[in-house]
Design an enzyme around this catalytic site. Structure first.
Site, PDB file in Angstrom:
ATOM      1  CB  VAL A 272      -0.946  -0.008   1.236  1.00 22.75           C
ATOM      2  CG1 VAL A 272      -1.913  -1.170   1.153  1.00 22.75           C
ATOM      3  CG2 VAL A 272      -0.159  -0.055   2.557  1.00 22.75           C
TER       4      VAL A 272
ATOM      5  CG  HIS B  50      -4.121  -5.826  -0.051  1.00 20.27           C
ATOM      6  ND1 HIS B  50      -3.121  -6.636   0.413  1.00 20.27           N
ATOM      7  CD2 HIS B  50      -5.085  -6.660  -0.528  1.00 20.27           C
ATOM      8  CE1 HIS B  50      -3.469  -7.902   0.266  1.00 20.27           C
ATOM      9  NE2 HIS B  50      -4.662  -7.949  -0.318  1.00 20.27           N
TER      10      HIS B  50
HETATM   11  C1  BV8 Z   1     -11.244 -11.000   2.156  1.00 13.47           C
HETATM   12  C2  BV8 Z   1      -3.762  -3.414   3.695  1.00 13.47           C
HETATM   13  C3  BV8 Z   1     -13.465 -11.687   1.830  1.00 13.47           C
HETATM   14  C4  BV8 Z   1      -3.944  -2.917   5.104  1.00 13.47           C
HETATM   15  C5  BV8 Z   1      -3.658  -5.849   3.926  1.00 13.47           C
HETATM   16  C6  BV8 Z   1     -11.429 -14.423   9.068  1.00 13.47           C
HETATM   17  C7  BV8 Z   1     -12.123 -13.228   9.045  1.00 13.47           C
HETATM   18  C8  BV8 Z   1     -12.027 -12.349   7.990  1.00 13.47           C
HETATM   19  C9  BV8 Z   1     -11.208 -12.668   6.926  1.00 13.47           C
HETATM   20  C10 BV8 Z   1     -10.508 -13.847   6.976  1.00 13.47           C
HETATM   21  C11 BV8 Z   1     -10.610 -14.731   8.008  1.00 13.47           C
HETATM   22  N1  BV8 Z   1      -9.801 -15.778   7.738  1.00 13.47           N
HETATM   23  C12 BV8 Z   1      -9.175 -15.577   6.556  1.00 13.47           C
HETATM   24  C13 BV8 Z   1      -9.612 -14.433   6.089  1.00 13.47           C
HETATM   25  C14 BV8 Z   1      -9.220 -13.837   4.858  1.00 13.47           C
HETATM   26  C15 BV8 Z   1      -8.162 -12.776   5.176  1.00 13.47           C
HETATM   27  C16 BV8 Z   1      -6.834 -13.482   5.316  1.00 13.47           C
HETATM   28  O1  BV8 Z   1      -6.217 -13.839   4.337  1.00 13.47           O
HETATM   29  N2  BV8 Z   1      -6.385 -13.718   6.559  1.00 13.47           N
HETATM   30  C17 BV8 Z   1      -5.159 -14.467   6.724  1.00 13.47           C
HETATM   31  C18 BV8 Z   1      -4.101 -13.615   7.376  1.00 13.47           C
HETATM   32  C19 BV8 Z   1      -5.481 -15.702   7.522  1.00 13.47           C
HETATM   33  N3  BV8 Z   1      -8.195 -11.922   4.026  1.00 13.47           N
HETATM   34  C20 BV8 Z   1      -9.001 -10.864   4.033  1.00 13.47           C
HETATM   35  O2  BV8 Z   1      -9.635 -10.488   4.998  1.00 13.47           O
HETATM   36  C21 BV8 Z   1      -9.071 -10.147   2.706  1.00 13.47           C
HETATM   37  N4  BV8 Z   1     -10.460  -9.958   2.367  1.00 13.47           N
HETATM   38  O3  BV8 Z   1     -10.880 -12.141   2.205  1.00 13.47           O
HETATM   39  O4  BV8 Z   1     -12.552 -10.624   1.903  1.00 13.47           O
HETATM   40  C22 BV8 Z   1     -13.891 -11.993   3.246  1.00 13.47           C
HETATM   41  C23 BV8 Z   1     -14.584 -11.025   3.925  1.00 13.47           C
HETATM   42  C24 BV8 Z   1     -15.046 -11.335   5.221  1.00 13.47           C
HETATM   43  C25 BV8 Z   1     -14.778 -12.587   5.799  1.00 13.47           C
HETATM   44  C26 BV8 Z   1     -14.012 -13.530   5.101  1.00 13.47           C
HETATM   45  C27 BV8 Z   1     -13.551 -13.223   3.815  1.00 13.47           C
HETATM   46  C28 BV8 Z   1      -8.423  -8.804   2.799  1.00 13.47           C
HETATM   47  C29 BV8 Z   1      -6.925  -8.992   2.967  1.00 13.47           C
HETATM   48  C30 BV8 Z   1      -6.232  -7.634   2.832  1.00 13.47           C
HETATM   49  C31 BV8 Z   1      -5.721  -7.172   4.179  1.00 13.47           C
HETATM   50  N5  BV8 Z   1      -4.968  -5.917   4.016  1.00 13.47           N
HETATM   51  N6  BV8 Z   1      -3.020  -4.696   3.695  1.00 13.47           N
HETATM   52  C32 BV8 Z   1      -2.648  -2.455   5.710  1.00 13.47           C
HETATM   53  O5  BV8 Z   1      -1.577  -2.614   5.082  1.00 13.47           O
HETATM   54  O6  BV8 Z   1      -2.720  -1.919   6.834  1.00 13.47           O
HETATM   55  S1  BV8 Z   1      -2.773  -7.265   4.045  1.00 13.47           S
HETATM   56  C33 BV8 Z   1      -1.165  -6.874   4.387  1.00 13.47           C
HETATM   57  O7  BV8 Z   1      -0.589  -8.030   4.945  1.00 13.47           O
HETATM   58  C34 BV8 Z   1      -0.321  -6.608   3.171  1.00 13.47           C
HETATM   59  O8  BV8 Z   1      -0.987  -5.860   2.210  1.00 13.47           O
HETATM   60  C35 BV8 Z   1       0.035  -7.979   2.675  1.00 13.47           C
HETATM   61  O9  BV8 Z   1      -0.960  -8.498   1.863  1.00 13.47           O
HETATM   62  C36 BV8 Z   1       0.043  -8.762   3.945  1.00 13.47           C
HETATM   63  C37 BV8 Z   1       1.456  -8.975   4.399  1.00 13.47           C
HETATM   64  O10 BV8 Z   1       1.927  -9.979   3.619  1.00 13.47           O
HETATM   65  P1  BV8 Z   1       3.319  -9.817   2.848  1.00 13.47           P
HETATM   66  O11 BV8 Z   1       3.251  -8.690   1.901  1.00 13.47           O
HETATM   67  O12 BV8 Z   1       3.638 -11.155   2.338  1.00 13.47           O
HETATM   68  O13 BV8 Z   1       4.345  -9.368   3.959  1.00 13.47           O
HETATM   69  P2  BV8 Z   1       4.968 -10.266   5.103  1.00 13.47           P
HETATM   70  O14 BV8 Z   1       5.577  -9.346   6.068  1.00 13.47           O
HETATM   71  O15 BV8 Z   1       3.950 -11.267   5.567  1.00 13.47           O
HETATM   72  O16 BV8 Z   1       6.117 -11.103   4.348  1.00 13.47           O
HETATM   73  C38 BV8 Z   1       7.200 -10.424   3.768  1.00 13.47           C
HETATM   74  C39 BV8 Z   1       7.943 -11.441   2.936  1.00 13.47           C
HETATM   75  O17 BV8 Z   1       9.020 -10.776   2.298  1.00 13.47           O
HETATM   76  C40 BV8 Z   1       8.533 -12.582   3.740  1.00 13.47           C
HETATM   77  O18 BV8 Z   1       8.289 -13.798   3.068  1.00 13.47           O
HETATM   78  C41 BV8 Z   1      10.037 -12.263   3.749  1.00 13.47           C
HETATM   79  O19 BV8 Z   1      10.815 -13.443   3.744  1.00 13.47           O
HETATM   80  C42 BV8 Z   1      10.196 -11.547   2.442  1.00 13.47           C
HETATM   81  N7  BV8 Z   1      11.311 -10.602   2.387  1.00 13.47           N
HETATM   82  C43 BV8 Z   1      11.860  -9.884   3.397  1.00 13.47           C
HETATM   83  N8  BV8 Z   1      12.845  -9.103   2.891  1.00 13.47           N
HETATM   84  C44 BV8 Z   1      12.898  -9.329   1.548  1.00 13.47           C
HETATM   85  C45 BV8 Z   1      11.919 -10.281   1.225  1.00 13.47           C
HETATM   86  N9  BV8 Z   1      11.728 -10.716  -0.031  1.00 13.47           N
HETATM   87  C46 BV8 Z   1      12.517 -10.215  -0.995  1.00 13.47           C
HETATM   88  N10 BV8 Z   1      13.480  -9.295  -0.765  1.00 13.47           N
HETATM   89  C47 BV8 Z   1      13.700  -8.830   0.494  1.00 13.47           C
HETATM   90  N11 BV8 Z   1      14.667  -7.923   0.718  1.00 13.47           N
END
Ligand code: BV8
Length: 251
Positions: free
Chosen positions: A109, A125
């Site tokens: 974002v 997102h």
């Molecule tokens: C949805 C914006 C339908 C906000 C973000 C129970 C209730 C409600 C929903 C759910 C539920 N159970 C599951 C869900 C679905 C939920 C979900 O997926 N939950 C998961 C966590 C279990 N999803 C949702 O709610 C989505 N909507 O499904 O709607 C619905 C509706 C109601 C009920 C059910 C379903 C909406 C999801 C969007 C959330 N918003 N961002 C904000 O930023 O404040 S998500 C946010 O977290 C980010 O945008 C991103 O998507 C996520 C983080 O993930 P990553 O980007 O992968 O980052 P992370 O830190 O995890 O990893 C970094 C990686 O980089 C690592 O692998 C690391 O090794 C690597 N790395 C590090 N350094 C480097 C590198 N790689 C390369 N080079 C480097 N130098």
């Protein structure tokens, strides 16, 4: 002698990238890590260490404490404002220039892909630099913040919130559909800097793989094994991607 590692890429990956008509990319927080923006899970250093983003990035948290959520996003927005795109972002701009059809899908974002010069960016997102009315999602350009009270739209009085997709909120339908179409129509799918834990974004690489499309993972921490259609490029995106562009197009 440079202390930077020299990356060797599989010859067939270079050939596939050179021949690709359509390249699709999914990026996550890791692509901005080398810009100094903490990844989502470690975004909670210092002041925010005691809050879980999974609960803070929700409508419920905002409705319960709009001022706290507003301040968390203001803190993050300021971090983003201080950050610059890094070589990973610029390498993706170069790839976009080199292939006939390029789709950049980001979970981030922070807007850094746009600032680096990427053109066709799908922000699944939302974007933390945009603010909208909680009541009707209308984007607002100006507001007063007395540093104490929840911030409201000067015209309607609606609470103001960041223009991002919170957990439990639906992704913008057109953005998701375009991303899914790219995942099934591309010749090669890159998944860069993401833990691929958040749905439905995390389903995109699987979708590509299920269509038999070669998938390339760029991440220092992923431990999957490479295969004929899964390439694991283990390392920081800011080093891997420029090296891949150099190995493919000699630039
Ligand atoms: C949805 C914006 C339908 C906000 C973000 C129970 C209730 C409600 C929903 C759910 C539920 N159970 C599951 C869900 C679905 C939920 C979900 O997926 N939950 C998961 C966590 C279990 N999803 C949702 O709610 C989505 N909507 O499904 O709607 C619905 C509706 C109601 C009920 C059910 C379903 C909406 C999801 C969007 C959330 N918003 N961002 C904000 O930023 O404040 S998500 C946010 O977290 C980010 O945008 C991103 O998507 C996520 C983080 O993930 P990553 O980007 O992968 O980052 P992370 O830190 O995890 O990893 C970094 C990686 O980089 C690592 O692998 C690391 O090794 C690597 N790395 C590090 N350094 C480097 C590198 N790689 C390369 N080079 C480097 N130098």
């Amino acid at each position: 002698m440079s202390d930077r590692p020299v990356y060797e890429f599989p010859a067939d990956l270079i050939e596939k990238l050179r021949a690709a008509r359509h390249v699709a990319v999914l990026t996550g927080a890791g692509v901005s890590a080398e810009s100094g923006i903490p990844t989502f899970r470690d975004a909670l250093t210092g002041l925010w260490a005691k809050y879980d983003p999974m609960t803070l990035a929700t409508r419920e948290a905002f409705q319960e404490n709009p001022r706290l959520v507003w301040e968390w996003y203001t803190w993050r927005r300021n971090r983003v404002g201080e950050a610059d795109p890094n070589p990973a972002h610029y390498a993706l701009v170069e790839i976009e220039r080199r292939v006939p059809h390029f789709t950049l899908i980001t979970q981030n974002v922070d807007g850094l892909h746009h600032r680096a010069g990427s053109v066709h960016v799908i922000e699944l997102h939302g974007n933390i630099t945009r603010v909208k009315r909680f009541d009707d999602d209308v984007i607002v350009e100006r507001w007063e913040d007395n540093g104490l009270d929840p911030v409201r739209c000067p015209d309607t009085g609606s609470l103001l919130r960041p223009d991002v997709v919170w957990f439990g909120e639906l992704l913008p339908a057109e953005a998701l559909q375009t991303a899914q179409a790219a995942a099934v129509n591309c010749d090669i799918f890159f998944t860069i800097g993401t833990a691929a834990m958040v749905e439905p974004a995390a389903s995109l690489p699987r979708l590509a793989m299920n269509y038999g499309t070669p998938v390339v993972i760029v991440n220092p921490a992923v431990t999957l094994r490479s295969s004929s259609s899964l390439y694991l490029l283990k390392g920081p995106a800011g080093q891997i991607l420029p090296a891949l562009v150099q190995a493919t197009w000699g630039v």
